[in-house]
Design an enzyme around this catalytic site. Structure first.
Site, PDB file in Angstrom:
ATOM      1  N   CYS A  63      16.145  24.107  15.289  1.00  0.00           N
ATOM      2  CA  CYS A  63      15.554  24.096  16.827  1.00  0.00           C
ATOM      3  C   CYS A  63      15.186  22.763  17.176  1.00  0.00           C
ATOM      4  O   CYS A  63      14.652  22.057  16.497  1.00  0.00           O
ATOM      5  CB  CYS A  63      14.190  25.127  16.881  1.00  0.00           C
ATOM      6  N   LYS A  70      27.267  22.957  -2.065  1.00  0.00           N
ATOM      7  CA  LYS A  70      28.065  22.228  -1.074  1.00  0.00           C
ATOM      8  C   LYS A  70      29.089  23.320  -0.546  1.00  0.00           C
ATOM      9  O   LYS A  70      29.544  23.369   0.622  1.00  0.00           O
ATOM     10  CB  LYS A  70      28.615  21.004  -1.464  1.00  0.00           C
TER      11      LYS A  70
END
Length: 610
Positions: free
Chosen positions: A2, A487
């Site tokens: 955000c 990852k």
């Protein structure tokens, strides 16, 4: 996650809002939008644009808007699915518009209350209750002062938030407020700005300040006012506004993640700059303060947690100090036995990680006063709230999947381990010089590892065909295996798990078939022969081994085993070298699959909610 941008000016600010959101894309989002008003128009209606596409799509809509006051937002969905109705800004009755980072924990109670009062909700979000509460305070209770209306609502919001607020009949006022989520005020010439990250406004303003907990900022084009949690007008320290960072330019690379992988030699050089010896002064501590603890507790999340797990091996081995590592999101929800002689170390790239900040504050509430932040952002809440600090100086990291932030954290934690070993009298001056030389050689050693990229690309074409993978490591390389698995699943969406190699026979071996690639981290250390036995267990069951080995491990490619050799063995610093090929493997596998490498689905860069 955000992002907030707000602006009040005497000229059109739509481009400023959109460009600010573009710079915050790296944080991760699934919708975006803005709301603006034209203060020169007698009606000055709030106009809004929202989309579930990228900021570039919002920018094309922005050509049809003009505003001298506005707020904008990139949303990472928590309450309500990622669609246009749930995208910010949220507007109450055309009068109040709000953008919000964070989570309002009591939103259901507030929502029911507001529904009973006749408010109609257009979204599933917790944010919309803020807009309606401010609307009610501003109208129904006859509070014609927008600032007073906002301040009256804040005590009712339980949780973490940073908000930006505008009102249709106040076309020259922008309000910001924060509790538990960062918010920056930036100052320009006849224009002022809000943002959740200074990067959004770099080059736009001449100075900036960070709001503190409970602050409310009132911005107009020609000035600002800060009101603290007690209702007093206060001054906050001004800082120079950072120039637009070169690191936000992609340059010749295909993705930011690739760029940041290749920036690691430079980043580590910056981490080590000006370190001529080891000791408390590197952490802004005095020699006397440095004697006050006899054990270490490291708190972190995600990738930072794996760096902490490596550090446990280093600190206990080099310094002989008992060290615990805990996942920050779990630490404060269990009963722990505080020891005031514990050094609390918090590790975070952003310094705003909500779970780690909450864990730090919980530790402080238990009486832990000896606190150290290892962080990449000097102005972050974590750095401001700890007693001591060490800045990793990795530079801006845009890719959601952390790379250079991780390796610089490892370097910082190794520096801590050596400093503690020196405190304990466990290294001689000659050994200290040798350790410093080894650290300074790291950038060159990493360049040699990066040269392995063509061989790793060849492997990635195999991995793109599979749906699962196992990663194995032993000792201090087990956390590196964990990081490699993380990852791969983060950016390629291939299911991957990591185990200590010795645990294979205690369950995971049941998963091994010819369709299960097994990535093995194989440095030449005291556990190598044990690791070779574990590899044979895989080979005997038809598993395909992909081994990252040191140059002199005597592991050769053969049927069922492929080997890539690292240029040299690097002792205690080996984890830093071995994680880089795992980063490259994940990156190129994701590229082969065509995923959005820098913005993987459902993930965010700066995790500012629990």
């Amino acid at each position: 996650m955000c992002g907030i941008v707000g602006a009040v000016s005497q000229k059109n600010i739509v481009e400023v809002l959109v460009e600010g959101l573009r710079r915050l894309e790296y944080r991760g989002y699934d919708s975006c939008g803005f709301a603006v008003m034209n203060g020169d128009d007698s009606q000055h209606l709030i106009e809004r644009a929202r989309t579930t596409a990228r900021v570039s799509e919002l920018a094309s809509q922005g050509n049809d808007f003009y505003g001298t006051l506005g707020i904008a937002h990139t949303r990472w969905a928590t309450h309500g699915k990622p669609d246009t109705q749930n995208a910010h800004p949220h507007i109450s009755d055309g009068l109040i518009a709000v953008v919000h980072n964070g989570i309002i924990e009591n939103y259901e109670v507030l929502r029911d209350e507001l529904k009973a009062l006749g408010y109609i909700f257009a979204s599933e979000t917790d944010t919309e209750v803020i807009a309606h509460l401010i609307h009610r305070a501003y109208t129904e209770t006859k509070q014609v002062d927008l600032v007073a209306a906002v301040r009256s609502v804040l005590p009712r919001l339980h949780g973490a938030y940073a908000i930006g607020v505008i009102a249709q009949d106040q076309p020259d006022i922008l309000i910001g407020a924060r509790v538990g989520s960062p918010l920056v005020v930036a100052l320009g010439d006849n224009e002022n700005f809000l943002a959740s990250d200074a990067l959004a406004l770099a080059g736009r303003a001449h100075s900036m300040l960070y709001l503190e907990e409970g602050d409310v900022a009132v911005l107009q084009a020609k000035g600002i006012q800060i009101i603290d949690a007690f209702g007093q007008v206060v001054q906050r320290a001004h800082k120079p506004m950072p120039a637009q960072a070169d690191s936000v330019d992609l340059g010749p690379y295909q993705h930011y993640m690739q760029k940041e992988i290749f920036e690691q030699p430079r980043a580590i050089s910056d981490t080590l700059a000006n370190i001529a010896s080891f000791g408390p002064e590197l952490f802004n501590a005095t020699a006397q303060e440095w004697q006050k603890f006899d054990q270490v507790l490291i708190l972190a999340c995600g990738t930072s947690y794996y760096s902490a797990c490596v550090a446990k091996y280093w600190i206990e081995d080099l310094a002989g100090i008992p060290t615990q590592v805990e996942i920050a999101s779990e630490y404060r929800y269990r009963t722990s036995v505080p020891n005031p002689k514990t050094l609390i170390v918090v590790v975070s790239q952003s310094g705003e990680t909500a779970d780690t900040l909450a864990a730090l504050r919980h530790a402080q509430s238990l009486g832990h006063e000896l606190t150290l932040a290892i962080c990449n952002v000097d102005s972050s809440a974590m750095v401001r709230e700890t007693r001591w600090k060490f800045l990793t100086k990795a530079g801006t990291e845009i890719g959601v999947a952390s790379t250079k932030a991780f390796t610089t954290q490892l370097v910082a934690l190794y520096v801590l381990a050596i400093s503690l070993a020196k405190r304990a009298g466990r290294i001689t001056p000659e050994q200290e010089k040798s350790l410093l030389r080894e650290l300074r050689h790291l950038p060159k050693a990493l360049q040699a590892v990066l040269a392995l990229e063509p061989q790793i690309i060849a492997w990635s074409t195999h991995f793109a065909k599979w749906e699962n993978a196992l990663f194995l490591g032993r000792g201090m390389h087990y956390p590196i295996a964990l990081e490699g698995a993380l990852k791969l699943k983060e950016i390629s969406y291939i299911h991957a798990e990591a185990y200590p190699a010795g645990e294979l026979k205690h369950g995971p071996l049941a998963l091994v078939t010819e369709k299960m690639p097994v990535v093995t981290v194989a440095p030449k250390d005291e556990l190598l022969e044990k690791l070779k036995s574990n590899m044979q267990e895989v080979k005997a069951r038809g598993g395909k081994l992909y081994v990252f080995a040191d140059h002199d491990t005597e592991i050769a490619s053969s049927e069922g085993i492929q080997v890539i050799r690292l240029p040299e063995h690097y002792g205690n610093l080996s984890p830093i070298l071995h994680v880089v090929p795992l980063q490259l493997l994940a990156y190129h596998t994701a590229c082969a699959l065509g995923t959005d490498v820098d913005k993987p689905r459902n993930l965010a860069k700066s995790v500012t909610v629990e």
